[in-house]
Scaffold this motif. Structure first.
Motif, PDB file in Angstrom:
ATOM      1  N   LEU A  24      -3.070   0.344  -4.018  1.00 42.84           N
ATOM      2  CA  LEU A  24      -2.740  -1.021  -3.605  1.00 42.84           C
ATOM      3  C   LEU A  24      -2.156  -1.716  -4.830  1.00 42.84           C
ATOM      4  N   LEU A  25      -0.928  -2.251  -4.699  1.00 44.27           N
ATOM      5  CA  LEU A  25      -0.238  -2.727  -5.908  1.00 44.27           C
ATOM      6  C   LEU A  25       0.679  -3.910  -5.627  1.00 44.27           C
ATOM      7  N   GLU A  26       1.060  -4.576  -6.721  1.00 46.14           N
ATOM      8  CA  GLU A  26       2.062  -5.640  -6.692  1.00 46.14           C
ATOM      9  C   GLU A  26       3.192  -5.246  -7.627  1.00 46.14           C
ATOM     10  N   ARG A  66       0.859  -1.185   0.000  1.00 48.54           N
ATOM     11  CA  ARG A  66       0.000   0.000   0.000  1.00 48.54           C
ATOM     12  C   ARG A  66       0.895   1.234   0.000  1.00 48.54           C
ATOM     13  N   LEU A  67       0.695   2.091  -1.009  1.00 46.74           N
ATOM     14  CA  LEU A  67       1.470   3.326  -1.137  1.00 46.74           C
ATOM     15  C   LEU A  67       0.524   4.503  -0.914  1.00 46.74           C
ATOM     16  N   THR A  68       0.859   5.344   0.048  1.00 48.24           N
ATOM     17  CA  THR A  68       0.048   6.533   0.317  1.00 48.24           C
ATOM     18  C   THR A  68       0.889   7.771   0.053  1.00 48.24           C
ATOM     19  N   ALA A 115      -2.877   9.609  -6.333  1.00 45.02           N
ATOM     20  CA  ALA A 115      -2.024   8.465  -6.684  1.00 45.02           C
ATOM     21  C   ALA A 115      -2.373   7.852  -8.042  1.00 45.02           C
ATOM     22  N   GLY A 116      -3.277   8.470  -8.803  1.00 48.27           N
ATOM     23  CA  GLY A 116      -3.732   7.905 -10.069  1.00 48.27           C
ATOM     24  C   GLY A 116      -2.613   7.618 -11.053  1.00 48.27           C
ATOM     25  N   ASP A 156      -5.870  -1.335  -6.950  1.00 49.85           N
ATOM     26  CA  ASP A 156      -6.880  -0.335  -6.605  1.00 49.85           C
ATOM     27  C   ASP A 156      -6.193   1.004  -6.355  1.00 49.85           C
ATOM     28  N   VAL A 157      -6.841   2.074  -6.767  1.00 53.01           N
ATOM     29  CA  VAL A 157      -6.395   3.428  -6.423  1.00 53.01           C
ATOM     30  C   VAL A 157      -7.579   4.146  -5.802  1.00 53.01           C
ATOM     31  N   ASP A 158      -7.346   4.701  -4.620  1.00 55.59           N
ATOM     32  CA  ASP A 158      -8.410   5.437  -3.935  1.00 55.59           C
ATOM     33  C   ASP A 158      -7.815   6.768  -3.463  1.00 55.59           C
TER      34      ASP A 158
END
Length: 301
Positions: free
Chosen positions: A260-262, A233-235, A240-241, A253-255
């Motif tokens: 949230l990424l691999e 998870r990167l904040t 973050a788009g 997912d991007v919120d």
């Protein structure tokens, strides 16, 4: 007096069972080690109840074998297993104490030791004042408690419990957990099924996940977690788009400011963090430990 076993192991090897054209259980193998709680999870129709009934000898196997301490499990072994079936087997018109003492005597207890064990267990579940009531007068949750006591009170060599927590309030769940831990502390194998994944995650030393009659995952919760993909998870301080366009990563997912990424390619982690720092603040970056529910969804999909 039956010789008690400690640290015994139940081995399920290649169990299969069909009902007409439906293969309800298909080459299922797993172990239930002594002294550990093994959770058996899967959706409706996955084959959990059918597997448990075969382990208990209540349903014939079409293939495979159940072993106890390395040898085929016998009817005598099964008599010393505390079993709680999905379809509860209490006599509704009989009084709680009379019924439980009778069940204890059936398993070889003396009337005195059966009554002492029953009263001790009723007290643990807050039911001592209900001992003279007929089972049908109890709430469903209290009937469930009585059924649990029937399975546990004989100091069994193993426990096979089908949905033992259904219908229990949180306090009764805690009492049940304490009881089960006393049994695993004696070194006996405990297998229970449950739909409540959070509960399984909290309680179980090991898990067996069934889907469409087959084992799709087995191991400790940490083993199942480590077998899945590593997600991070990167904040960021801003939107973050942009991470969707970064090479070498798979974005789940991007919120807003969080992604949230691999990482798919080696080196992508370094290049992504460098790009993020160039754009502004990196508020947080951490590996995400998946919940059991996420692992379950992945392995049963």
């Amino acid at each position: 007096m039956t010789q008690r076993h400690h640290g015994s192991v139940i081995e399920v090897d290649g169990l299969s069972r069909s009902f007409g054209d439906l293969k309800a259980v298909d080459d299922v193998s797993f172990t239930v080690p002594g002294g550990l709680m093994t959770g058996f999870v899967g959706g409706n129709g996955a084959g959990k109840t059918t597997s448990m009934r075969m382990i208990m000898g209540l349903l014939a196997t079409h293939a495979g074998e159940v072993r106890w301490d390395g040898r085929p499990m016998t009817a005598a072994d099964r008599r010393n297993v505390g079993y709680m079936p999905e379809e509860r087997g209490l006599y509704p018109k009989q009084k709680v104490l009379d019924q439980l003492v009778y069940l204890g005597e059936l398993s070889g207890m003396t009337p005195g030791s059966a009554k002492a064990a029953v009263m001790d267990n009723l007290a643990r579940f807050g039911l001592e004042d209900r001992s003279g009531e007929k089972v049908e007068k109890l709430s469903l949750g209290n009937q469930q408690r009585v059924q649990i006591i029937a399975a546990l009170m004989t100091t069994p060599d193993a426990l096979i419990l089908d949905e033992p927590f259904s219908g229990l309030d949180p306090q009764a769940v805690d009492s049940m957990v304490d009881l089960l831990r006393e049994h695993t502390a004696r070194g006996i194998p405990v297998l229970f099924s449950s739909h409540q994944l959070e509960l399984v995650e909290r309680l179980c030393d090991r898990l067996v996940v069934l889907a469409k009659g087959r084992v799709v995952a087995a191991g400790t919760v940490s083993e199942l977690r480590s077998g899945g993909p590593e997600r991070y998870r990167l904040t960021l301080g801003g939107d973050a788009g942009w991470v969707r366009d970064h090479r070498g990563i798979h974005v789940h997912d991007v919120d807003g400011t969080t992604a949230l990424l691999e990482f798919v390619d080696a080196g992508a982690r370094t290049s992504l963090l460098r790009a993020a720092v160039d754009r502004g603040d990196v508020v947080d970056f951490a590996r995400q430990v998946p919940a059991l529910s996420e692992i379950y969804r992945e392995v049963t999909a």
